[in-house]
Scaffold this motif. Structure first.
Motif, PDB file in Angstrom:
ATOM      1  N   LEU A 219      -7.225 -19.075 -10.611  1.00 63.08           N
ATOM      2  CA  LEU A 219      -7.336 -20.314 -11.365  1.00 63.08           C
ATOM      3  C   LEU A 219      -8.191 -20.039 -12.590  1.00 63.08           C
ATOM      4  N   SER A 220      -7.651 -20.354 -13.767  1.00 66.77           N
ATOM      5  CA  SER A 220      -8.381 -20.177 -15.019  1.00 66.77           C
ATOM      6  C   SER A 220      -8.592 -21.528 -15.672  1.00 66.77           C
ATOM      7  N   GLN A 221      -9.784 -21.721 -16.201  1.00 66.80           N
ATOM      8  CA  GLN A 221     -10.084 -22.931 -16.945  1.00 66.80           C
ATOM      9  C   GLN A 221     -11.035 -22.566 -18.076  1.00 66.80           C
ATOM     10  N   GLY A 222     -10.505 -22.615 -19.285  1.00 65.15           N
ATOM     11  CA  GLY A 222     -11.316 -22.195 -20.417  1.00 65.15           C
ATOM     12  C   GLY A 222     -11.670 -20.732 -20.302  1.00 65.15           C
ATOM     13  N   ARG A 223     -12.958 -20.440 -20.303  1.00 60.47           N
ATOM     14  CA  ARG A 223     -13.448 -19.062 -20.240  1.00 60.47           C
ATOM     15  C   ARG A 223     -13.737 -18.593 -18.817  1.00 60.47           C
ATOM     16  N   TRP A 224     -13.460 -19.435 -17.826  1.00 56.15           N
ATOM     17  CA  TRP A 224     -13.738 -19.092 -16.439  1.00 56.15           C
ATOM     18  C   TRP A 224     -12.452 -18.686 -15.717  1.00 56.15           C
ATOM     19  N   ARG A 225     -12.579 -17.728 -14.786  1.00 52.08           N
ATOM     20  CA  ARG A 225     -11.432 -17.337 -13.971  1.00 52.08           C
ATOM     21  C   ARG A 225     -11.906 -17.035 -12.555  1.00 52.08           C
ATOM     22  N   LEU A 226     -11.286 -17.672 -11.596  1.00 53.00           N
ATOM     23  CA  LEU A 226     -11.575 -17.447 -10.181  1.00 53.00           C
ATOM     24  C   LEU A 226     -10.320 -16.889  -9.528  1.00 53.00           C
ATOM     25  N   SER A 227     -10.455 -15.771  -8.847  1.00 50.11           N
ATOM     26  CA  SER A 227      -9.311 -15.172  -8.158  1.00 50.11           C
ATOM     27  C   SER A 227      -9.725 -14.756  -6.756  1.00 50.11           C
ATOM     28  N   GLY A 228      -8.764 -14.753  -5.867  1.00 46.74           N
ATOM     29  CA  GLY A 228      -9.018 -14.355  -4.489  1.00 46.74           C
ATOM     30  C   GLY A 228      -7.761 -13.815  -3.850  1.00 46.74           C
ATOM     31  N   SER A 229      -7.931 -12.958  -2.853  1.00 47.30           N
ATOM     32  CA  SER A 229      -6.774 -12.384  -2.162  1.00 47.30           C
ATOM     33  C   SER A 229      -7.135 -12.085  -0.721  1.00 47.30           C
ATOM     34  N   PHE A 230      -6.113 -12.094   0.111  1.00 45.72           N
ATOM     35  CA  PHE A 230      -6.248 -11.713   1.515  1.00 45.72           C
ATOM     36  C   PHE A 230      -4.976 -10.999   1.919  1.00 45.72           C
ATOM     37  N   SER A 231      -5.105  -9.926   2.690  1.00 47.43           N
ATOM     38  CA  SER A 231      -3.930  -9.195   3.166  1.00 47.43           C
ATOM     39  C   SER A 231      -4.223  -8.591   4.526  1.00 47.43           C
ATOM     40  N   ARG A 232      -3.177  -8.471   5.310  1.00 49.80           N
ATOM     41  CA  ARG A 232      -3.257  -7.826   6.620  1.00 49.80           C
ATOM     42  C   ARG A 232      -1.976  -7.030   6.829  1.00 49.80           C
ATOM     43  N   ARG A 233      -2.150  -5.770   7.202  1.00 51.86           N
ATOM     44  CA  ARG A 233      -0.997  -4.894   7.469  1.00 51.86           C
ATOM     45  C   ARG A 233      -1.184  -4.235   8.833  1.00 51.86           C
ATOM     46  N   ASP A 234      -0.156  -4.314   9.703  1.00 51.01           N
ATOM     47  CA  ASP A 234      -0.140  -3.645  11.006  1.00 51.01           C
ATOM     48  C   ASP A 234       0.953  -2.587  10.979  1.00 51.01           C
ATOM     49  N   LYS A 235       0.614  -1.378  11.424  1.00 50.64           N
ATOM     50  CA  LYS A 235       1.578  -0.264  11.370  1.00 50.64           C
ATOM     51  C   LYS A 235       1.548   0.525  12.670  1.00 50.64           C
ATOM     52  N   ASP A 236       2.730   0.712  13.282  1.00 50.48           N
ATOM     53  CA  ASP A 236       2.874   1.614  14.424  1.00 50.48           C
ATOM     54  C   ASP A 236       2.955   3.051  13.923  1.00 50.48           C
ATOM     55  N   LEU A 237       2.340   3.970  14.668  1.00 48.13           N
ATOM     56  CA  LEU A 237       2.323   5.373  14.251  1.00 48.13           C
ATOM     57  C   LEU A 237       3.248   6.173  15.153  1.00 48.13           C
ATOM     58  N   PRO A 238       4.340   6.720  14.599  1.00 46.62           N
ATOM     59  CA  PRO A 238       5.344   7.380  15.429  1.00 46.62           C
ATOM     60  C   PRO A 238       5.136   8.882  15.609  1.00 46.62           C
ATOM     61  N   ASN A 239       4.119   9.467  14.950  1.00 47.49           N
ATOM     62  CA  ASN A 239       4.023  10.928  14.909  1.00 47.49           C
ATOM     63  C   ASN A 239       2.803  11.480  15.623  1.00 47.49           C
ATOM     64  N   ALA A 240       2.209  10.713  16.539  1.00 45.64           N
ATOM     65  CA  ALA A 240       1.153  11.183  17.451  1.00 45.64           C
ATOM     66  C   ALA A 240      -0.011  11.855  16.742  1.00 45.64           C
ATOM     67  N   PRO A 241      -0.719  11.157  15.844  1.00 48.38           N
ATOM     68  CA  PRO A 241      -1.883  11.764  15.204  1.00 48.38           C
ATOM     69  C   PRO A 241      -3.064  11.862  16.170  1.00 48.38           C
ATOM     70  N   PHE A 242      -4.004  12.736  15.853  1.00 46.42           N
ATOM     71  CA  PHE A 242      -5.253  12.892  16.601  1.00 46.42           C
ATOM     72  C   PHE A 242      -5.026  13.220  18.077  1.00 46.42           C
ATOM     73  N   GLY A 243      -3.939  13.884  18.396  1.00 48.87           N
ATOM     74  CA  GLY A 243      -3.687  14.293  19.773  1.00 48.87           C
ATOM     75  C   GLY A 243      -3.260  13.179  20.702  1.00 48.87           C
ATOM     76  N   THR A 244      -2.720  12.084  20.172  1.00 48.30           N
ATOM     77  CA  THR A 244      -2.271  10.970  21.005  1.00 48.30           C
ATOM     78  C   THR A 244      -0.945  11.293  21.675  1.00 48.30           C
ATOM     79  N   VAL A 245      -0.565  10.444  22.631  1.00 47.11           N
ATOM     80  CA  VAL A 245       0.679  10.648  23.368  1.00 47.11           C
ATOM     81  C   VAL A 245       1.860  10.452  22.431  1.00 47.11           C
ATOM     82  N   PHE A 246       2.799  11.380  22.469  1.00 46.23           N
ATOM     83  CA  PHE A 246       3.994  11.273  21.637  1.00 46.23           C
ATOM     84  C   PHE A 246       5.088  10.511  22.375  1.00 46.23           C
TER      85      PHE A 246
END
Length: 629
Positions: A219-246
């Motif tokens: 939101l901008s008004q004159g010389r002021w600007r306020l901005s905000g953001s939020f994000s969330r990402r969930d990802k399954d890992l298919p390649n067994a990193p860190f010695g996890t079960v494949f």
């Protein structure tokens, strides 16, 4: 969107000097990707758009996307050597210092009006992280939308996405914009030869899923600007990193970003301009890792990371003396919480619990001195103080000569630094990795010579020669004394190369942009850096078709790269996007085809994986429908 190339060369960019200036006056070889290209090329992420820039390449480990710049991209470095900005606001988190640019990025490419990429060190005005490049995403304003529009995507991997943007100009110089996006994909079934044994057939089926939700507004008004953001990402890992079960579900990561930013600028009576910004950010990482013990029982270990930070910056700029444009600034960031935890969910055993708050503050000055109508000198320096290290000074000198209207020559000398992040210094799981609190900051010294030529009224060509020398490079190595992985400072690394690029726009709507980059990296022992291709080639085009349709596409070629024990083969990828004309009440349609030739290729990955390299997506498609409301 209809600017001629001559107009584009006068477009003001902000990322190089932290204030608007023409491309020809910027103290760097800036590349600007305009909104028309972002829309026509069907880029799905920031990373895809940036990969079309000369000297830039990407890699992916099926979790995060990493940027390589001028031959430098350490597998698993979390993009801590590139600075990401949105409208000038820092987006690197405080825990890992990462600039996330794939689906995990805190913003959507659809909300970006213009993308600026500034190669080379930028610590002279930005401090840490701006080691090899700065990305500034100029976000859409409400006046760019003047209403609302909805987009619906469907694509490969059973992916689907819903996006919406809305905004308007307001009276009294006001403006508001809101963007929302939600995405879900099942992903691909992936084969890993390293796990093809008697216990498994090497296939990870249904384990590449991903979802995200993102919200951004300002939101901008004159010389002021306020901005905000939020994000969330969930990802399954298919390649067994860190010695996890494949081959079994349960190993996944979560990335969550939040940022609130308030900015104000005003003109003083003496003609100077002042700007200040206050901000507060938060980042959360959760990693669920499923392991197997000798009794075939399965435990779930969770690695959590939470970061909270706040701060502000102040800048004062204006004319001081004949031909001088000065900028003075100060910046402070306090990392109030940098929590890292590792614990076994089933046994309720805490393996790691550490919180190492820190703070940084810096002062910088810049003088843009017009020595002569044909000569411009840009001198800047910044002094940063990190709570755990001695003060560091980062200077930059850029001499720009324009002997004719059609030729610009630049000589740029830079120093930059990056302090180790909390993960590199303090993470220790007692199983694979140990801490190293004594890590020293990385330092880079860079020299670049650049030339830019105008070719008629609609064309240009450019060339850059550069040399980067890094001291105290931070990399993860195995300690021969105990076999544990640890981050350590390595001997000097040198990278040098040459880049050439050209582009042209024709009155009928045809566009063509291409580049070729040759780069060579050398470590102290004479070996080549991993994930450092010798050659990169790019070709980006757009053309009108009968009936109001348009076609746009790109070809990207990359030479082979060194992984831990072998070389990942060279490859070339071709993407094509077909767009239908807008129909009143029916919206717009576009079809994107990615890796159209169905090429098989792999990207090198870090020592966290059994694999040397991970295979990337084959041919994919995305169908998009957009409706203006």
């Amino acid at each position: 969107m209809d600017l001629s190339l001559d107009d584009l060369l006068r477009v003001e960019v902000r990322g190089a000097a932290r204030y608007p200036q023409p491309l020809s006056d910027s103290p760097a070889s800036v590349t600007v990707i305009a909104h028309d290209e972002l829309r026509e090329q069907g880029y799905r992420t920031l990373a895809e758009a940036l990969s079309s820039v000369r000297g830039v390449y990407t890699s992916n480990d099926r979790n995060y996307t990493y940027l390589g710049v001028r031959g430098f991209s350490r597998p698993g470095d979390y993009n801590s050597r590139v600075l990401l900005l949105t409208d000038g606001a820092r987006r690197n988190d405080a825990l890992y210092d990462q600039a996330q640019v794939g689906n995990e990025a805190p913003i959507e490419i659809d909300w970006v009006k213009r993308l600026e990429f500034i190669p080379g060190p930028g610590s002279a005005v930005y401090g840490g992280n701006a080691l090899f490049g700065t990305v500034n995403a100029v976000m859409l304003d409400g006046g760019d939308v003047e209403g609302a529009r909805v987009s619906v995507d469907a694509g490969s991997g059973q992916s689907r996405r819903l996006g919406a943007v809305a905004g308007r100009r307001l009276a009294n110089d006001g403006d508001w914009f809101v963007g929302f996006a939600a995405y879900e994909a099942q992903g691909e079934d992936l084969y890993h030869a390293e796990f093809d044994d008697t216990a498994t057939d090497g296939w990870a089926r249904g384990l590449d899923g991903e979802t995200y939700q993102k919200l951004y507004g300002k939101l901008s008004q004159g010389r002021w600007r306020l901005s905000g953001s939020f994000s969330r990402r969930d990802k399954d890992l298919p390649n067994a990193p860190f010695g996890t079960v494949f081959g079994e579900a349960g190993t996944r990561t979560l990335d969550q970003h939040g940022l609130l930013d308030l900015a104000h600028d005003s003109h003083l009576e003496n003609g100077w301009q002042q700007q200040f910004r206050v901000f507060s950010g938060a980042y959360r990482y959760d990693g669920d890792y499923r392991f197997a013990d000798g009794l075939d029982n399965r435990d779930q270990a969770r690695s959590t990371g939470r970061a909270h930070w706040f701060g502000g910056d102040y800048r004062l700029s204006g004319a001081l003396g004949v031909g001088h444009r000065w900028m003075f600034g100060a910046e402070l960031q306090k990392n109030a919480r940098l929590l890292q935890r590792l614990f076994d969910v089933n046994r309720r055993t805490v393996l790691l619990h550490t919180d190492n708050p820190s703070h940084t503050y810096g002062f910088f000055v810049q003088d843009e001195w017009r020595l002569h109508p044909q000569w411009l000198l840009n001198v800047s320096a910044r002094r940063d103080q990190h709570s755990d290290y001695s003060p560091i000074v980062s200077p930059r000198v850029a001499l720009i000569h324009q002997p004719t209207r059609d030729l610009t020559l630049k000589a740029i000398f830079d120093h930059a630094y990056r302090p180790p992040n909390a993960y590199e210094r303090f993470y220790a799981d007692g199983i694979f990795q140990k801490a190293n609190p004594e890590l020293r900051p990385e330092r880079v010294r860079s020299v670049e010579l650049a030339a830019d030529f105008r070719l008629g009224q609609s064309g240009r060509a450019g060339m850059s020669l550069y040399r980067n020398e890094m001291r105290n490079m931070i990399d993860q190595v195995s300690d021969p004394a105990d076999g544990f992985l640890v981050f350590d400072n390595l001997p000097p690394v040198r990278v040098h190369g040459v880049e050439v690029d050209a582009e042209n726009r024709w009155a009928a709507g045809y566009r063509l942009r291409g580049s070729l980059a040759w780069q060579r990296s050398r470590m102290a022992d004479g070996s080549t850096l991993a994930n450092s291709p010798r050659l990169l080639g790019k070709l980006v085009f757009g053309l009108p078709l009968p009936g109001g349709w348009t076609a746009a596409g790109q070809w990207q070629g990359m030479a082979d790269r060194l992984s831990r024990n072998r070389r990942s083969a060279s490859h070339g990828l071709f993407n094509l996007v077909l767009s239908a004309p807008h129909r009143a009440g029916l919206g717009e349609w576009s079809l994107g085809l990615y890796n159209l030739g169905d090429r098989r290729y792999s990207d090198p990955v870090s020592s966290s994986f059994v694999q040397d390299a991970v295979e990337q997506d084959r041919r994919q498609f995305r169908l998009r429908w957009t409706l203006a409301l």
